[in-house]
Design a protein around this motif. Structure first.
Motif, mmCIF file in Angstrom:
data_model
loop_
_atom_site.group_PDB
_atom_site.id
_atom_site.type_symbol
_atom_site.label_atom_id
_atom_site.label_comp_id
_atom_site.label_asym_id
_atom_site.label_seq_id
_atom_site.Cartn_x
_atom_site.Cartn_y
_atom_site.Cartn_z
ATOM 1 N N GLU A 34 7.152 -9.464 0.494
ATOM 2 C CA GLU A 34 7.961 -10.452 -0.223
ATOM 3 C C GLU A 34 9.286 -9.863 -0.691
ATOM 4 O OE1 GLU A 34 8.871 -14.155 -2.024
ATOM 5 O OE2 GLU A 34 7.339 -13.582 -0.571
ATOM 6 N N SER A 35 9.243 -8.629 -1.201
ATOM 7 C CA SER A 35 10.425 -8.049 -1.847
ATOM 8 C C SER A 35 11.078 -6.916 -1.057
ATOM 9 C CB SER A 35 10.039 -7.524 -3.232
ATOM 10 O OG SER A 35 9.108 -6.459 -3.115
ATOM 11 N N LEU A 36 10.351 -6.341 -0.105
ATOM 12 C CA LEU A 36 10.759 -5.148 0.646
ATOM 13 C C LEU A 36 10.706 -3.883 -0.206
ATOM 14 C CD1 LEU A 36 13.765 -6.460 2.797
ATOM 15 C CD2 LEU A 36 11.325 -6.413 3.359
ATOM 16 N N PHE A 37 10.123 -3.960 -1.389
ATOM 17 C CA PHE A 37 9.923 -2.767 -2.212
ATOM 18 C C PHE A 37 8.951 -1.844 -1.486
ATOM 19 C CE2 PHE A 37 7.784 -0.288 -5.485
ATOM 20 C CZ PHE A 37 8.825 0.104 -6.304
ATOM 21 N N SER A 38 9.221 -0.519 -1.529
ATOM 22 C CA SER A 38 8.396 0.401 -0.745
ATOM 23 C C SER A 38 8.109 1.690 -1.503
ATOM 24 C CB SER A 38 9.093 0.737 0.573
ATOM 25 O OG SER A 38 10.316 1.420 0.326
ATOM 26 N N PHE A 39 7.047 2.359 -1.073
ATOM 27 C CA PHE A 39 6.748 3.709 -1.556
ATOM 28 C C PHE A 39 5.952 4.434 -0.480
ATOM 29 C CE2 PHE A 39 3.323 0.998 -3.138
ATOM 30 C CZ PHE A 39 2.170 1.714 -2.855
ATOM 31 N N LEU A 40 5.838 5.753 -0.637
ATOM 32 C CA LEU A 40 5.166 6.573 0.359
ATOM 33 C C LEU A 40 3.837 7.109 -0.150
ATOM 34 C CD1 LEU A 40 8.024 8.813 1.852
ATOM 35 C CD2 LEU A 40 7.123 6.666 2.750
ATOM 36 N N LEU A 41 2.905 7.263 0.778
ATOM 37 C CA LEU A 41 1.678 8.023 0.542
ATOM 38 C C LEU A 41 1.738 9.196 1.521
ATOM 39 C CD1 LEU A 41 -0.966 5.147 0.360
ATOM 40 C CD2 LEU A 41 0.077 6.358 -1.559
ATOM 41 N N PRO A 42 2.218 10.362 1.065
ATOM 42 C CA PRO A 42 2.434 11.466 2.008
ATOM 43 C C PRO A 42 1.236 12.412 2.111
ATOM 44 C CG PRO A 42 3.412 12.005 -0.099
ATOM 45 C CD PRO A 42 2.754 10.647 -0.264
ATOM 46 N N ARG A 43 1.229 13.145 3.196
ATOM 47 C CA ARG A 43 0.307 14.261 3.407
ATOM 48 C C ARG A 43 -1.149 13.869 3.171
ATOM 49 N NH1 ARG A 43 4.676 15.924 0.712
ATOM 50 N NH2 ARG A 43 3.641 15.840 -1.320
ATOM 51 N N LEU A 44 -1.660 12.985 4.038
ATOM 52 C CA LEU A 44 -3.043 12.533 3.911
ATOM 53 C C LEU A 44 -3.856 12.830 5.183
ATOM 54 C CD1 LEU A 44 -2.535 9.051 2.186
ATOM 55 C CD2 LEU A 44 -3.057 11.253 1.115
ATOM 56 N N PRO A 45 -3.819 14.061 5.678
ATOM 57 C CA PRO A 45 -4.614 14.356 6.878
ATOM 58 C C PRO A 45 -6.110 14.274 6.578
ATOM 59 C CG PRO A 45 -3.759 16.372 5.932
ATOM 60 C CD PRO A 45 -3.111 15.242 5.169
ATOM 61 N N GLY A 46 -6.845 13.682 7.486
ATOM 62 C CA GLY A 46 -8.289 13.628 7.341
ATOM 63 C C GLY A 46 -8.807 12.558 6.399
ATOM 64 N N LYS A 47 -7.921 11.756 5.793
ATOM 65 C CA LYS A 47 -8.371 10.705 4.878
ATOM 66 C C LYS A 47 -8.869 9.496 5.665
ATOM 67 C CE LYS A 47 -7.177 12.833 1.047
ATOM 68 N NZ LYS A 47 -8.197 13.297 0.069
ATOM 69 N N THR A 48 -9.956 8.906 5.198
ATOM 70 C CA THR A 48 -10.478 7.703 5.852
ATOM 71 C C THR A 48 -9.681 6.483 5.415
ATOM 72 O OG1 THR A 48 -12.044 7.221 4.069
ATOM 73 C CG2 THR A 48 -12.784 8.737 5.803
ATOM 74 N N ASP A 49 -9.871 5.368 6.129
ATOM 75 C CA ASP A 49 -9.170 4.133 5.775
ATOM 76 C C ASP A 49 -9.487 3.713 4.341
ATOM 77 O OD1 ASP A 49 -8.132 4.119 8.284
ATOM 78 O OD2 ASP A 49 -9.423 2.534 9.069
ATOM 79 N N ILE A 50 -10.757 3.839 3.941
ATOM 80 C CA ILE A 50 -11.147 3.455 2.587
ATOM 81 C C ILE A 50 -10.456 4.333 1.549
ATOM 82 C CG2 ILE A 50 -13.071 3.307 0.966
ATOM 83 C CD1 ILE A 50 -13.036 1.087 3.025
#
Length: 234
Positions: A34-50
């Protein structure tokens, strides 16, 4: 997977894409459609979808709190089922590609994560509409009930708004992103903002005055106007 995104509240519509930073692809860019507001989730190797989903929600709740979203906004995420959809909006896809490039540039300049996000969210993007993501994101606060009266309709003379913007030319207080695009017939800018926005606005001005009171003397009328407004609302 569905062919179309499920209909839901604008604050709940997010697109999460992988983004490459340096040599790693275990990073994610999260964009509110809706707003194009964004943020990052960095460096997540091996993390599951949950796990990624939970990290996304945890980080978003912090962002909502920092930006003074009503309690009802945070409550939207309680026991929330996660539904997946496919976005077919080419303008949105193109905008997110531009955002990814912006984040990659910030990464190579070694900009700290929170500062990089702040810079991108204060940059206008040509999405479904040409807009500043932070401005549109703060507007979402008005979609919720405010029983405590934390959100107010605030008017400020245009000359004071222009003065403030001239001193905060690179990074403006969030309050300045809440005003309408142009002043009204009486020469006032109007915005829907929180009491916390006003407090933060005055604190930023006081920091500038402490650094160079002579150069920033023209900010004093802005500070006095904000203080008078706060006294009237408390």
């Amino acid at each position: 997977m569905s062919d179309n995104p499920p209909e839901t509240h604008p604050l709940l519509r997010w697109r999460i894409d992988k983004i490459k930073l340096d040599r790693t692809t275990a990073n994610y860019i999260c964009v509110n459609e809706e707003s194009l507001f964004s943020f990052l989730l960095p460096r997540l190797p091996g993390k599951t979808d949950i796990q990624i989903q939970q990290l996304f929600i945890d980080r978003l709740l912090v962002i909502l709190d920092v930006h003074s979203f009503p309690v009802a906004a945070l409550a939207l995420f309680d026991n929330l089922p996660v539904l997946y959809g496919k976005s077919n909006n080419p303008k949105l896809t193109g905008t997110i590609t531009s955002m990814r490039h912006s984040y990659e540039c910030q990464y190579f300049m070694e900009t700290p994560l929170f500062e990089a996000e702040d810079r991108v969210n204060r940059t206008p993007f040509q999405g479904p509409n040409y807009r500043f993501p932070l401005t549109e994101f703060l507007k979402l606060r008005t979609l919720f009930d405010d029983p405590d009266g934390d959100m107010i309709q605030f008017q400020m003379p245009k000359e004071l708004v222009y003065t403030a913007r001239s001193f905060f030319s690179y990074t403006e207080p969030p309050a300045l992103y809440c005003f309408e695009d142009a002043p009204d017939a009486h020469g006032n800018f109007t915005g829907q903002l929180s009491l916390h926005d006003l407090i933060q606005f005055s604190e930023w001005i006081m920091d500038i005055l402490d650094q160079d009171s002579g150069k920033a003397e023209s900010l004093l009328p802005v500070l006095e106007f904000i203080r008078d407004a706060r006294e009237k609302t408390t």
